[in-house]
Structures are given as C-alpha cells and as structure tokens.
Design a protein around this motif. Structure first.
Motif, short mmCIF file in Angstrom:
data_model
loop_
_atom_site.label_atom_id
_atom_site.label_comp_id
_atom_site.label_asym_id
_atom_site.label_seq_id
_atom_site.Cartn_x
_atom_site.Cartn_y
_atom_site.Cartn_z
N UNK A 51 55.86 38.06 38.67
CA UNK A 51 55.46 38.54 39.99
C UNK A 51 54.59 39.80 39.87
N UNK A 52 54.96 40.70 38.98
CA UNK A 52 54.16 41.90 38.77
C UNK A 52 52.80 41.55 38.18
N UNK A 53 52.81 40.62 37.24
CA UNK A 53 51.57 40.16 36.62
C UNK A 53 50.65 39.54 37.66
N UNK A 54 51.21 38.70 38.53
CA UNK A 54 50.41 38.04 39.57
C UNK A 54 49.85 39.05 40.56
N UNK A 55 50.66 40.03 40.96
CA UNK A 55 50.19 41.03 41.90
C UNK A 55 49.06 41.87 41.33
N UNK A 56 49.22 42.30 40.07
CA UNK A 56 48.19 43.12 39.43
C UNK A 56 46.90 42.33 39.25
N UNK A 57 47.02 41.09 38.77
CA UNK A 57 45.83 40.26 38.60
C UNK A 57 45.20 39.90 39.94
N UNK A 58 46.03 39.63 40.92
CA UNK A 58 45.53 39.29 42.24
C UNK A 58 44.66 40.38 42.82
N UNK A 59 45.02 41.63 42.55
CA UNK A 59 44.24 42.76 43.08
C UNK A 59 42.83 42.77 42.50
N UNK A 60 42.65 42.21 41.28
CA UNK A 60 41.32 42.17 40.66
C UNK A 60 40.70 40.78 40.73
N UNK A 61 41.39 39.82 41.30
CA UNK A 61 41.08 38.39 41.20
C UNK A 61 39.62 38.08 41.52
N UNK A 62 39.22 38.27 42.76
CA UNK A 62 37.83 38.08 43.16
C UNK A 62 37.23 39.38 43.68
N UNK A 63 37.81 40.49 43.23
CA UNK A 63 37.25 41.80 43.59
C UNK A 63 35.89 42.01 42.94
N UNK A 64 35.53 41.14 42.00
CA UNK A 64 34.22 41.23 41.35
C UNK A 64 33.09 40.75 42.27
N UNK A 65 33.42 40.00 43.33
CA UNK A 65 32.37 39.41 44.16
C UNK A 65 31.57 40.46 44.93
N UNK A 66 32.20 41.41 45.68
CA UNK A 66 31.39 42.38 46.43
C UNK A 66 30.45 43.22 45.57
N UNK A 67 30.90 43.82 44.45
CA UNK A 67 29.93 44.59 43.66
C UNK A 67 28.87 43.73 42.99
N UNK A 68 29.22 42.49 42.60
CA UNK A 68 28.21 41.62 41.99
C UNK A 68 27.14 41.26 43.01
N UNK A 69 27.55 40.85 44.21
CA UNK A 69 26.58 40.54 45.26
C UNK A 69 25.78 41.79 45.63
N UNK A 70 26.46 42.94 45.68
CA UNK A 70 25.77 44.18 46.02
C UNK A 70 24.71 44.54 45.01
N UNK A 71 25.01 44.35 43.73
CA UNK A 71 24.03 44.67 42.69
C UNK A 71 22.82 43.73 42.74
N UNK A 72 23.06 42.46 43.01
CA UNK A 72 21.94 41.53 43.13
C UNK A 72 21.03 41.97 44.27
N UNK A 73 21.62 42.39 45.40
CA UNK A 73 20.83 42.86 46.53
C UNK A 73 20.06 44.14 46.20
N UNK A 74 20.68 45.06 45.48
CA UNK A 74 20.01 46.30 45.12
C UNK A 74 18.85 46.05 44.15
N UNK A 75 19.03 45.11 43.26
CA UNK A 75 17.99 44.82 42.27
C UNK A 75 16.79 44.11 42.87
N UNK A 76 17.05 43.14 43.75
CA UNK A 76 15.97 42.25 44.18
C UNK A 76 15.76 42.19 45.68
#
Length: 418
Positions: free
Chosen positions: A320-345
């Motif tokens: 349960x602790x493992x799932x909660x910790x991973x869940x917090x980072x699960x798709x948290x990569x999407x906003x900064x990745x999309x943001x960087x693509x927008x900043x670059x191009x």
C-alpha cells in the motif's frame, strides 16, 4: 483581420473541466479493459494469450494514433478529432461483445477502441487548452487534465466490475460504450479558434514564438534534430516501460509474496487515487521550478521508491505504501513534459509534437509489459525487471538534466525579424 474574444476566467475553467472530463471517460474506458479479459475468454474460448495480444496491440495503437490525430487537430481543430474519436471508441467498445474471432477482437479492441481513445487523450486535450490559455496557467491546466485520467481509472474500474458481477460483461461493455458518447457534447466548446488568452504575467516563462509559414513537416524535422526534444522522448520511454510493467504484473508480484488478490486490487486503486494529487502537484510546481529539474526529481524518486520496496518486508502495508508513493509520481511526468515541448517549439503543433513523445511512452510500455512476462517465465520472479526499472529510472533522471528550456531558435523567423 478577425478580432478574437479575450478568454474570461470562467471560460478558461469551463475549457479545463471539459478537457479533464473527456480524458476521464477515454482513460476510464481504456484502463478497464483488463476486467473483461477473463469474461471474454470464457465466452469465446479464444484463450488468454490471444485476447492479451489484442490488448497489447491496443497499447501500441493508442500511442501511435496520438501524433496522427494531433496533426489533424493542429490543422482542423480538436473538436472534430474528439468527436470522431468518441464515435470510434463507442463503436469499437459496443462491437467487442459480438466478436468471436481473433481478427474481430483485433479490429474492435486493438484498433477502433484504442485509436478512438487516443483521439481524446493527452496530446489533443493538452494541446487544445494550451493554445487557449496564458503561459502561466498551462502547466496547471495540464496537471488538472492529467488528474482527470486518473480519476477515470478510480471511478470506472469499480463501476464496471460491479456491473459485470450483477448484469454480466456484455451489459457492462455496452454501458461503457454508451458513456463514451458523452465526449461528443463536451468537445463542442473547442469548436472555435483559440481566443486571445488572458493576459500573461510579465514573469511568465518565455515560449517559442510562432514562426509564420512553418509547415508541420518542417517543425517535425526541426524537433527530431533537437537534443532536448530527443531527451524528452528517452525519459518518456522509461516512464511507459515502468507504468506498463506495474499495471500488468503487480498482481502477480503480490501473489508471489503470498498475499491475496484483494491486496493487489487495493494497491492499483491507490495508484490511481494518489496520481490525482501527484498530477495536480506537478502542474503547480511546473510554474515555480524548472520543468527539467522536476522531471529528473520524479524519475530519480522512482528509483529510490523501488529500492525501498525491494528492501522492505513483503506485507500488505508495504504494497500500500509502495502504491501510494509510486502513484504520486505515476503520470506526474505528463505536465512538465508537455510544458517543455510547448516552451521549446510553441503552441502551433503542440498536439503533434507531444503526441510523438506519447508514442515513445507507449513503445516503452509495450516492452515493459512484454519483458516482464518473459522475465517471469525465465526466472520465476521479477527480480531482474526491478533491477532494470531502477537503472532506467536513474538513466531517465540524468537524461533530463541537460535539456535546454529556452525556445528553439527558428532561422526563418530570425531572418524575418532581421
């Protein structure tokens, strides 16, 4: 020249909520297909391997369809794409109960449903809102929309399971098909061309200016020669590898530790729940910190979380602790990745360029799910996959550090200014 209206705060919130709800529905439909694997096998007798292959094709199709639909959205607008996708998703889902062959399942689940879900997914929705919002609100909007996808997993998984148990899997799938049609009226608010965004604050991060006349093919060639953009692809590949491995094989890992299936179900639910908070946090933090640093931190933290899991006693609380910790980072990569693509191009071809990174994400997902199965067959457990996951997470963290956050120089635009 046509004068565009300035987007009001209320209109901005309505746009964000509509995009988030669309993603909730499309991701809810996509992430609940695993619940139907056993009922479809019982009904058709096709075998788990055959049905699983159709679902694996769906993973790749979902990723491959996004840059294609993103390019169409960039040219003709997102509303048409979302409407077409909603119809495809509904037809493919509704047709699945009537398919009794491998090719039929490949058509309904592997192609129609998956491509339809891709037409109403991250790249199209984040691209549509980013073009209509000021720079300082885009990262938050991406996080909010991303959270909608996690909420879809949290809502539809128990709902579909309840309908399967009470009325059967055919009724459950037809219910899901009918629900996906709700994406069509939600897309109507995106029919108009982007309004003039709310005034950006002077401190907003610089975004690549729009180069008049640059074609999509020129933009793609420029992006694929850019080191920072390629680094984003490599990091997102790792993200997909990690997520697909966990979604596919966590229940078996729980079983190997002598724990009940209820523990794995609860762990998967916790991942979706905590990802809502993680997505919102990532969207907010992307406005305050360098997005490449945020990505490096997310990937690095995953490596530490997995190390902690491997060293901990394998109890229900640990999962349960493992799932909660991973869940917090699960798709948290999407906003900064999309943001960087927008900043670059810039925003002009964001749906296409971000869709390309999501294709890399899904290619990684294919290998994560596939190699996880091969590892289990070969070694009887997932030890080597956990080690590979740690190494890939560390590599992704390091790969993101040299990313340049300044807009890409555009020779044609510079010449025009000169």
């Amino acid at each position: 020249m046509t004068t565009q209206e300035t987007m009001t705060p209320r209109a901005a919130w309505m746009l964000i909520l509509a995009a988030s709800t669309i993603l909730m529905i499309t991701m809810g439909a996509r992430l609940t297909t695993g619940l139907f694997l056993s009922p479809i096998n019982t009904s058709t007798g096709l075998g788990i391997a055959t049905i699983s292959f159709a679902m694996a094709v769906a993973q790749l199709m979902w990723g491959a369809s996004q840059p294609v639909f993103g390019a169409i959205a960039d040219k003709y607008g997102p509303a048409r794409v979302i409407v077409i996708g909603g119809v495809m998703l509904a037809v493919g889902t509704a047709a699945t109960p009537f398919m009794s062959s491998e090719w039929g399942l490949l058509l309904s689940m592997g192609i129609l449903s998956a491509a339809g879900a891709g037409a109403g997914s991250f790249s199209i929705l984040i691209g549509a809102t980013a073009q209509r919002l000021p720079a300082e609100r885009r990262a938050f909007a991406s996080g909010f929309i991303n959270a909608g996808g996690s909420f879809g997993q949290f809502v539809f998984a128990p709902l579909m399971q309840a309908i399967i148990a009470s009325a059967g899997w055919v009724i459950a799938m037809l219910t899901m098909a009918a629900t996906t049609l709700l994406t069509i009226p939600l897309a109507l608010g995106m029919r108009k061309k982007p309004a003039v965004p709310l005034t950006s604050s002077p401190s907003a991060a610089p975004v690549a200016p729009v180069a008049q006349g640059i074609s999509l093919s020129e933009q793609l060639r420029q992006a694929m020669r850019d080191r920072s953009y390629l680094c984003l692809h490599l990091g997102f590949f790792t993200c997909g590898f990690h997520i697909a491995f966990l979604v596919t094989h966590l229940p078996q890992e729980v079983a190997l530790c002598g724990l009940s299936a209820g523990v794995s179900a609860t762990a998967l639910a916790l991942i979706g729940l905590f990802n809502i908070a993680g997505s919102l946090a990532a969207g907010a933090l992307a406005n305050r910190y360098r997005m490449k640093s945020l990505l490096a931190f997310i990937y690095g933290s995953r490596a530490l979380i997995i190390v902690a899991y491997l060293l901990a006693p394998k109890t229900a609380l640990t999962f349960y602790l493992f799932a909660g910790a991973l869940g917090f980072t699960w798709l948290a990569t999407v906003p900064p990745t999309a943001g960087l693509v927008g900043k670059l191009f810039g925003m002009r071809y964001l749906a296409t360029l971000f869709g390309m990174t999501l294709l890399s994400h899904q290619i990684g997902g294919f290998f994560g799910a596939w190699l996880g199965g091969l590892s289990f067959v070969r070694f009887g457990d997932y030890t080597w996959m956990w080690y590979a996951d740690i190494l890939l997470a560390v590599a992704a963290a390091l790969i993101n550090l040299p990313i340049r956050e300044a807009p890409v120089a555009r020779p044609g635009l510079a010449a025009a200014k000169g």
